[in-house]
Scaffold this active site. Structure first.
Site, PDB file in Angstrom:
ATOM      1  N   GLU A  36       5.132  -4.203  -1.275  1.00  0.00           N
ATOM      2  CA  GLU A  36       5.345  -3.349   0.010  1.00  0.00           C
ATOM      3  C   GLU A  36       6.124  -3.838   0.316  1.00  0.00           C
ATOM      4  O   GLU A  36       6.775  -4.658   1.912  1.00  0.00           O
ATOM      5  CB  GLU A  36       4.259  -3.442   1.254  1.00  0.00           C
ATOM      6  CG  GLU A  36       3.458  -3.043   0.870  1.00  0.00           C
ATOM      7  CD  GLU A  36       2.164  -2.424   1.810  1.00  0.00           C
ATOM      8  OE1 GLU A  36       2.396  -3.391   2.382  1.00  0.00           O
ATOM      9  OE2 GLU A  36       1.275  -2.426   1.866  1.00  0.00           O
TER      10      GLU A  36
ATOM     11  N   ASN B 264       4.265  -2.732  -6.174  1.00  0.00           N
ATOM     12  CA  ASN B 264       3.352  -1.783  -5.655  1.00  0.00           C
ATOM     13  C   ASN B 264       3.662  -1.039  -4.244  1.00  0.00           C
ATOM     14  O   ASN B 264       4.193  -2.187  -3.525  1.00  0.00           O
ATOM     15  CB  ASN B 264       2.593  -2.675  -5.688  1.00  0.00           C
ATOM     16  CG  ASN B 264       0.928  -1.316  -5.730  1.00  0.00           C
ATOM     17  OD1 ASN B 264       0.377  -0.489  -5.951  1.00  0.00           O
ATOM     18  ND2 ASN B 264       0.066  -2.470  -5.186  1.00  0.00           N
TER      19      ASN B 264
ATOM     20  N   HIS C 121      -2.990   5.757   0.013  1.00  0.00           N
ATOM     21  CA  HIS C 121      -3.489   5.642   0.868  1.00  0.00           C
ATOM     22  C   HIS C 121      -3.167   7.458   1.996  1.00  0.00           C
ATOM     23  O   HIS C 121      -2.565   7.069   2.680  1.00  0.00           O
ATOM     24  CB  HIS C 121      -3.504   4.722   2.036  1.00  0.00           C
ATOM     25  CG  HIS C 121      -3.572   3.136   1.243  1.00  0.00           C
ATOM     26  ND1 HIS C 121      -5.118   3.601   1.114  1.00  0.00           N
ATOM     27  CD2 HIS C 121      -3.148   2.650   0.762  1.00  0.00           C
ATOM     28  CE1 HIS C 121      -5.197   2.019   0.613  1.00  0.00           C
ATOM     29  NE2 HIS C 121      -4.132   1.948   0.667  1.00  0.00           N
TER      30      HIS C 121
ATOM     31  N   GLU D 236      -4.728   2.878  -4.750  1.00  0.00           N
ATOM     32  CA  GLU D 236      -5.590   2.239  -3.847  1.00  0.00           C
ATOM     33  C   GLU D 236      -6.085   3.890  -2.905  1.00  0.00           C
ATOM     34  O   GLU D 236      -5.593   3.930  -1.966  1.00  0.00           O
ATOM     35  CB  GLU D 236      -4.570   1.224  -2.657  1.00  0.00           C
ATOM     36  CG  GLU D 236      -3.908  -0.110  -2.874  1.00  0.00           C
ATOM     37  CD  GLU D 236      -3.400  -0.948  -2.088  1.00  0.00           C
ATOM     38  OE1 GLU D 236      -3.491  -0.949  -0.833  1.00  0.00           O
ATOM     39  OE2 GLU D 236      -3.287  -2.131  -2.469  1.00  0.00           O
TER      40      GLU D 236
ATOM     41  N   ASP E 132      -6.939   6.129  -1.113  1.00  0.00           N
ATOM     42  CA  ASP E 132      -8.243   6.965  -0.313  1.00  0.00           C
ATOM     43  C   ASP E 132      -7.747   8.030   0.582  1.00  0.00           C
ATOM     44  O   ASP E 132      -6.426   8.438   0.462  1.00  0.00           O
ATOM     45  CB  ASP E 132      -8.850   6.145   0.030  1.00  0.00           C
ATOM     46  CG  ASP E 132      -8.088   5.074   1.067  1.00  0.00           C
ATOM     47  OD1 ASP E 132      -6.797   5.546   1.832  1.00  0.00           O
ATOM     48  OD2 ASP E 132      -8.307   3.963   1.915  1.00  0.00           O
TER      49      ASP E 132
HETATM   50  C1  XIL Z   1      -6.748  -4.123   3.187  1.00  0.00           C
HETATM   51  C2  XIL Z   1      -7.926  -4.226   2.832  1.00  0.00           C
HETATM   52  O1  XIL Z   1      -8.731  -2.953   2.805  1.00  0.00           O
HETATM   53  C3  XIL Z   1      -8.484  -4.473   4.236  1.00  0.00           C
HETATM   54  O2  XIL Z   1     -10.184  -5.711   3.653  1.00  0.00           O
HETATM   55  C4  XIL Z   1      -7.112  -5.544   5.032  1.00  0.00           C
HETATM   56  O3  XIL Z   1      -8.197  -6.546   5.937  1.00  0.00           O
HETATM   57  C5  XIL Z   1      -6.138  -5.318   4.819  1.00  0.00           C
HETATM   58  O4  XIL Z   1      -5.594  -4.641   3.614  1.00  0.00           O
HETATM   59  N1  XIL Z   1      -2.076  -1.841   0.881  1.00  0.00           N
HETATM   60  C6  XIL Z   1      -2.582  -3.121   0.540  1.00  0.00           C
HETATM   61  C7  XIL Z   1      -3.774  -3.597   0.646  1.00  0.00           C
HETATM   62  O5  XIL Z   1      -1.454  -3.799  -0.285  1.00  0.00           O
HETATM   63  O6  XIL Z   1      -3.628  -5.210   0.575  1.00  0.00           O
HETATM   64  C8  XIL Z   1      -4.405  -3.019   2.327  1.00  0.00           C
HETATM   65  O7  XIL Z   1      -5.392  -3.230   2.468  1.00  0.00           O
HETATM   66  C9  XIL Z   1      -4.139  -1.699   1.988  1.00  0.00           C
HETATM   67  C10 XIL Z   1      -2.791  -1.568   2.461  1.00  0.00           C
END
Ligand code: XIL
Length: 389
Positions: free
Chosen positions: A181, A224, A260, A289, A291
């Site tokens: 990020e 990422n 996400h 990641e 979802d």
């Molecule tokens: C999130 C986790 O799922 C949580 O448990 C934590 O409190 C905060 O981070 N981008 C990322 C991940 O790269 O590391 C993040 O994970 C979600 C967004």
């Protein structure tokens, strides 16, 4: 970390005719029926349905938001959870356990316990591991963010951290999210937020990749981010940066999209095209990641239409990755709503994973499994054809 804003794309998704059955995680084929190939024990697993060399992963719950919930550590305490984790997936990503605040809680002190346990579990279950993450603006320990360090000291701290953490797991991590990020939505470096870039300048990003490569020459090193699924200002910024770094010989091997997603917004329609342009640069790509969250009705339960649309998003994300040659790693950010970060971070939204809190499979799970299975069959067919010619 602040809630993520996703770009709105006015794209109506075609509803797929996916089965709306919710089957228990351990369902046996109905008696008197011949088991279809993907409902027998072996092919009842996402990992076995996947084409050769294609890894299906999940985040391993622990640390972060879990610490504030009223359940014990999921990975070590929930037997059902662990069973599915080993059975269904061929790749695992520590959700928080390798982040700075967790693994390096005090200056000069590392806490490797939880990360070691995940890496050992992965070995026992013949899984690969995605390391997450080394250079980020978020979830850094207070001693680092509030410390009064000179530039030379900070540089030495980052170098030592990367060398120690990557070195400890050398040979055991398939892909590392080296930089996480680093750009904002406009495609500008997060110069204010990111301590490393703010204090040491943008060149520190290339150094992080070099140090990680020295510590584990076999690991594939990734950028990422979220909101980079589509071709947009942010993914353009990565495209330009990776091109420059590759031209300079910096060991960057991959670009990954977190994914996400939310039903509030259209599916990122240029995902495949976007992955492909990075693939053409010679990089690996990955979905890391995934979802798909949604606004929950008053009773807290998703509607059938929502579940169907969610399955459609999961399937389209997987299909985009399967269609791109060097996209061989597809990870969902948790597989059960029981431990999802979504309700904690996005008010009013939930039900983002492929299983309910009771591990009941949603249409999204079935969609992933049948899409993998179809890809595997298609690949086997191609291979046979190839042999004949
Ligand atoms: C999130 C986790 O799922 C949580 O448990 C934590 O409190 C905060 O981070 N981008 C990322 C991940 O790269 O590391 C993040 O994970 C979600 C967004």
């Amino acid at each position: 970390m602040r809630p993520i804003r996703l770009v709105t794309a006015a794209l109506a998704t075609a509803a797929l005719s996916l089965p709306l059955v919710v089957t228990p995680a351990t369902a046996a084929p109905p008696s008197g029926h011949q088991a279809a190939p993907h409902s027998n024990a072996k092919f009842d697993r996402l990992r076995s349905a996947a084409p050769d060399g294609f890894h299906v992963g999940t985040a391993v719950a622990g640390g972060g938001h879990h610490l504030e919930q009223d359940y014990p550590d999921p990975f070590t305490s929930d037997r059902e959870y662990r069973k599915l984790l080993g059975k269904q997936f061929s790749s695992v990503s520590p959700e928080n356990q390798m982040k700075w605040e967790f693994i390096h809680p005090e200056q000069g002190r590392y806490d490797f316990g939880a990360a070691d346990a995940i890496v050992d579990f992965a070995k026992r279950n013949k899984q690969v591991v995605r390391g997450h993450t080394l250079l980020w603006h978020s979830q850094n320990p207070e001693w680092l963010e509030e410390g009064d360090f000179s530039k030379e000291e900070l540089r030495a701290i980052l170098r030592e951290h990367i060398t120690t953490v990557v070195g400890r797991y050398a040979g055991k991590i398939q892909q590392w999210d080296v930089a996480n990020e680093i750009f904002d939505e406009q495609g500008n470096l997060r110069t204010e937020e990111n301590i490393w870039i703010r204090e040491l300048g943008p060149g520190i990003v290339a150094d992080a990749f070099r140090w990680a490569h020295q510590a584990d020459p076999k690991a594939k090193l990734f950028f990422n981010d979220f909101n980079v699924e589509d071709i947009n200002a942010k993914s353009d910024a990565y495209y330009e940066l990776t091109r420059e770094l590759l031209a300079q010989g910096v060991p960057v091997h991959g670009f990954s999209v977190q994914s996400h997603l939310s039903l509030r917004y259209g599916f990122p329609g240029s995902l495949e095209e976007n992955l492909r342009r990075f693939d053409k640069l010679g990089l690996e790509t990955a979905i890391t990641e995934l979802d798909v969250r949604m606004d929950l009705p008053a009773n807290g339960k998703p509607t059938k239409a929502q579940l169907r649309q969610q399955a459609d998003y999961y399937q389209r994300a997987l299909s985009a990755c399967l269609a791109v040659e060097d996209c061989n790693s597809f990870t969902i950010w948790g597989f059960t709503d029981k431990y999802s970060w979504v309700p904690v971070f996005f008010e009013g939204e939930g039900s983002a994973t492929v299983m309910t809190e009771d591990f009941v499979r949603k249409p999204a799970f079935h969609a992933l499994k049948s899409t993998l299975w179809d890809a595997k069959k298609a690949e086997e067919k191609d291979r046979k054809k190839g042999r004949k010619h």
